[in-house]
Design an enzyme around this catalytic site. Structure first.
Site, PDB file in Angstrom:
ATOM      1  N   ASP A   1     -13.717 -68.233  15.109  1.00  0.00           N
ATOM      2  CA  ASP A   1     -15.152 -68.001  15.329  1.00  0.00           C
ATOM      3  C   ASP A   1     -15.945 -69.301  15.133  1.00  0.00           C
ATOM      4  O   ASP A   1     -15.545 -70.154  14.340  1.00  0.00           O
ATOM      5  CB  ASP A   1     -15.623 -66.916  14.342  1.00  0.00           C
ATOM      6  N   GLY A   2     -17.051 -69.385  15.818  1.00  0.00           N
ATOM      7  CA  GLY A   2     -17.981 -70.491  15.585  1.00  0.00           C
ATOM      8  C   GLY A   2     -18.027 -71.539  16.690  1.00  0.00           C
ATOM      9  O   GLY A   2     -18.706 -72.564  16.552  1.00  0.00           O
TER      10      GLY A   2
ATOM     11  N   SER B   1     -13.972 -57.330  13.144  1.00  0.00           N
ATOM     12  CA  SER B   1     -14.192 -57.464  14.594  1.00  0.00           C
ATOM     13  C   SER B   1     -13.060 -56.913  15.460  1.00  0.00           C
ATOM     14  O   SER B   1     -12.667 -57.541  16.449  1.00  0.00           O
ATOM     15  CB  SER B   1     -14.459 -58.931  14.968  1.00  0.00           C
TER      16      SER B   1
ATOM     17  N   SER C   1     -11.809 -60.925  23.171  1.00  0.00           N
ATOM     18  CA  SER C   1     -11.715 -59.521  22.763  1.00  0.00           C
ATOM     19  C   SER C   1     -12.149 -58.603  23.903  1.00  0.00           C
ATOM     20  O   SER C   1     -12.829 -59.043  24.848  1.00  0.00           O
ATOM     21  CB  SER C   1     -12.601 -59.264  21.530  1.00  0.00           C
ATOM     22  N   THR C   2     -11.780 -57.340  23.792  1.00  0.00           N
ATOM     23  CA  THR C   2     -12.194 -56.371  24.813  1.00  0.00           C
ATOM     24  C   THR C   2     -13.731 -56.259  24.846  1.00  0.00           C
ATOM     25  O   THR C   2     -14.301 -55.842  25.857  1.00  0.00           O
ATOM     26  CB  THR C   2     -11.577 -54.982  24.538  1.00  0.00           C
TER      27      THR C   2
ATOM     28  N   ARG D   1     -16.367 -60.166   8.873  1.00  0.00           N
ATOM     29  CA  ARG D   1     -16.122 -58.969   9.682  1.00  0.00           C
ATOM     30  C   ARG D   1     -14.692 -58.978  10.195  1.00  0.00           C
ATOM     31  O   ARG D   1     -14.112 -60.045  10.392  1.00  0.00           O
ATOM     32  CB  ARG D   1     -17.025 -58.976  10.933  1.00  0.00           C
TER      33      ARG D   1
ATOM     34  N   ASN E   1     -15.686 -58.948  24.433  1.00  0.00           N
ATOM     35  CA  ASN E   1     -16.250 -60.199  24.957  1.00  0.00           C
ATOM     36  C   ASN E   1     -16.646 -60.096  26.434  1.00  0.00           C
ATOM     37  O   ASN E   1     -17.395 -60.938  26.935  1.00  0.00           O
ATOM     38  CB  ASN E   1     -15.268 -61.368  24.763  1.00  0.00           C
TER      39      ASN E   1
END
Ligand code: FPP
Length: 256
Positions: A37-38, A209, A82-83, A207, A85
């Site tokens: 992330d980020g 996620s 991810s699904t 999280r 995204n």
């Protein structure tokens, strides 16, 4: 009262396990899963488009695969798309798809030479035919490599994975009596893979996620404020050090 506490276990659930021996955690880090992330924040801080952050994220991933292999980690699973995204702006989704495809094309030979085994975790059928082919070819090419496995979670969602598993269990006509944890695990994208020992999340978020929901039931969690494109060897060592301080009990007691 008695009945409440002494109820017989149903079906094929295993008997009460014995207390576990004190662990030697360093020997147990087989599988690290990473929520990378980020990337967007990294780019924004530099007044760059978000896709520049994702490109820098790919460079970080290259570094981390090397470091993890040097640290004798058997397997990495990385959350690349991810699904959920798909809900990002079209330009970002297209950019991530293109970046993924280009990275496979540019890096596959080196990954293969370096002994990296690639796997894909996620819904393959929703990806474009070009990407599906690139994934299938790279998985096939690297299938006998043993230095480290890199499981790329691309169009992956933990809930979608469970939906897919349940659909297939029903399609296979399984009797409810035979459904247990082992059977469910054997229907997941990760069938035959060890559960992650450690889940790392970068960029300070706390999280899960929708990442490896079933498989990370007893994983140790490590969160760092480092943005993914800045993540490197030192950060990986810090995560491993933190892991090694912990005592894993899997809900049981540790024998003294
Ligand atoms: C989360 O950061 C990151 C992603 C959604 C994509 C991660 C993808 C890569 C590192 C590239 C993957 C490519 C290959 C070849 C595996 P974010 O965009 O949510 O960052 P933000 O929270 O700062 O906006």
């Amino acid at each position: 009262m008695q009945k409440l506490f002494s109820s017989k276990r149903k079906g094929n659930e295993s008997a009460q396990p014995a207390p576990i021996a004190p662990t030697e955690p360093e020997s147990l880090v087989r599988h690290i899963a990473i929520i990378m992330d980020g990337n967007g924040r990294w780019a924004t801080k530099r007044h760059l488009p978000r896709l520049a952050g994702h490109k820098a994220g790919v460079s970080a991933l290259r570094r981390v695969v090397e470091c993890a292999a040097d640290e004798n980690i058997e397997m990495l699973s990385v959350y690349a798309f991810s699904t959920e995204n798909w809900g990002r702006p079209r330009a970002e989704v297209d950019g991530l798809m293109r970046l993924f495809w280009e990275t496979i094309r540019s890096d596959l030979e080196k990954l293969h030479r370096d002994g990296v085994r690639l796997r894909h975790l996620g819904r393959l059928q929703d990806l474009s035919p070009d990407i599906q082919k690139a994934i299938l070819d790279s998985v096939e090419l690297t299938r006998n490599n043993t230095r480290i496995s890199l499981n790329v979670c691309f169009n992956y969602g933990g809930r979608a994975e469970l939906v897919d598993a349940i659909r297939q269990i029903i399609a296979d006509g399984k009797d409810p009596e035979v459904i247990n944890e082992e059977l469910i695990s054997s229907y997941l994208y990760t069938r035959d893979l060890p559960d992650p020992d450690l889940v790392i999340r970068t960029a300070g978020e706390m999280r899960v996620s929708n990442f490896l929901l079933w498989q990370s039931a007893y994983s140790e969690y490590y969160a760092t404020s480092t943005l993914w494109p800045d993540f490197g060897h030192e950060d990986l060592l810090a995560a491993l050090n933190s892991y090694r301080q912990r005592q894993r009990r899997f809900g049981r007691l540790v024998a003294s």
